[in-house]
Write a protein that holds these residues in place. Structure first.
Motif, PDB file in Angstrom:
ATOM      1  N   TYR A 214       0.822  -1.203   0.000  1.00 48.72           N
ATOM      2  CA  TYR A 214       0.000   0.000   0.000  1.00 48.72           C
ATOM      3  C   TYR A 214       0.862   1.261   0.000  1.00 48.72           C
ATOM      4  O   TYR A 214       0.586   2.220  -0.730  1.00 48.72           O
ATOM      5  N   GLN A 217       2.282   2.008  -3.350  1.00 49.80           N
ATOM      6  CA  GLN A 217       1.271   2.598  -4.243  1.00 49.80           C
ATOM      7  C   GLN A 217       1.041   4.060  -3.922  1.00 49.80           C
ATOM      8  O   GLN A 217       0.906   4.906  -4.822  1.00 49.80           O
ATOM      9  N   LYS A 220       3.907   6.120  -5.182  1.00 53.88           N
ATOM     10  CA  LYS A 220       3.844   6.243  -6.642  1.00 53.88           C
ATOM     11  C   LYS A 220       2.830   7.322  -7.051  1.00 53.88           C
ATOM     12  O   LYS A 220       3.107   8.147  -7.924  1.00 53.88           O
TER      13      LYS A 220
END
Length: 223
Positions: A214, A217, A220
């Motif tokens: 998580y 992500q 990102k």
């Protein structure tokens, strides 16, 4: 607003009619979307339409509980004040990927009966342009009580589009309030509090591999 991974599915389009302060709006959704506007302009109402779909499909949910939720307060409070001739409340979404943005399409329209219950007017599920489920059906016309439920909440009906149901049920709404994170006693007893009362507890109890995934992500997206 976040959605747990389900293949590569995401919301690609949403259409609202007579929903809260939106008389009619249709928006294409990219992988990352920012809602910007002054207070009381409808940002939370827009997001709540996605949360509403989650409440329809979630275990223990359904049309009646989703509409009667204290955050919504019934059909009369959900329905836009601008609704005049056509008063049905409608939500339509496309779900798919960048390569296949309309893999699934779902449309729901409802109104209110004399007992102030939500009453389904129209429900359509489309897969890659082909209608695979549509209501009202003959049974709905013969038995009005059937229209108090959507097909999303009926496991004996939704088998052919269970992937879409599971996707809706995976939606999570997070509106983190720093005060609640610092003082979790304010929301004691709540589980998965959307305002963050048990946020640190959720982080701490998430398996490390999943938590790291998580965080990668999030980094990102943040970049």
């Amino acid at each position: 607003m976040s959605v747990a991974p389900s293949r590569t599915l995401r919301f690609t389009r949403i259409r609202l009619e007579n929903w809260r302060n939106f008389k009619c709006v249709e928006v294409e959704l990219a992988q990352r979307v920012f809602l910007v506007g002054p207070n009381a302009s409808g940002k939370s109402n827009f997001l709540d339409a996605l949360r509403f779909l989650r409440d329809l499909a979630a275990v223990g949910g359904g049309l009646q509980s989703a509409v009667a939720d204290p955050r919504r307060g019934g059909v009369s409070r959900i329905r836009s004040l601008a609704a005049r001739k056509k008063t049905d409340v409608s939500i339509g979404v496309s779900v798919g990927s960048d390569d296949d943005p309309d893999h699934w399409q779902y449309e729901l329209s409802f109104t209110q009966d004399s007992r102030k219950r939500a009453l389904l007017q129209r429900e359509i599920v489309t897969r890659r342009g082909e209608v695979i489920h549509e209501r009202p059906q003959a049974e709905d016309k013969a038995d009005r009580e059937r229209r108090t439920q959507t097909s999303l909440e009926q496991v004996n009906v939704n088998r052919e589009f269970r992937e879409l149901v599971d996707f809706f049920a995976s939606v999570r709404y997070l509106h983190i309030v720093p005060q609640l994170i610092r003082e979790p006693d304010r929301s004691v007893g709540r589980s998965k509090d959307p305002f963050g009362g048990d946020f640190l507890e959720q982080v701490g109890t998430t398996p490390r591999t999943k938590r790291d995934s998580y965080l990668r992500q999030i980094l990102k997206v943040a970049k």
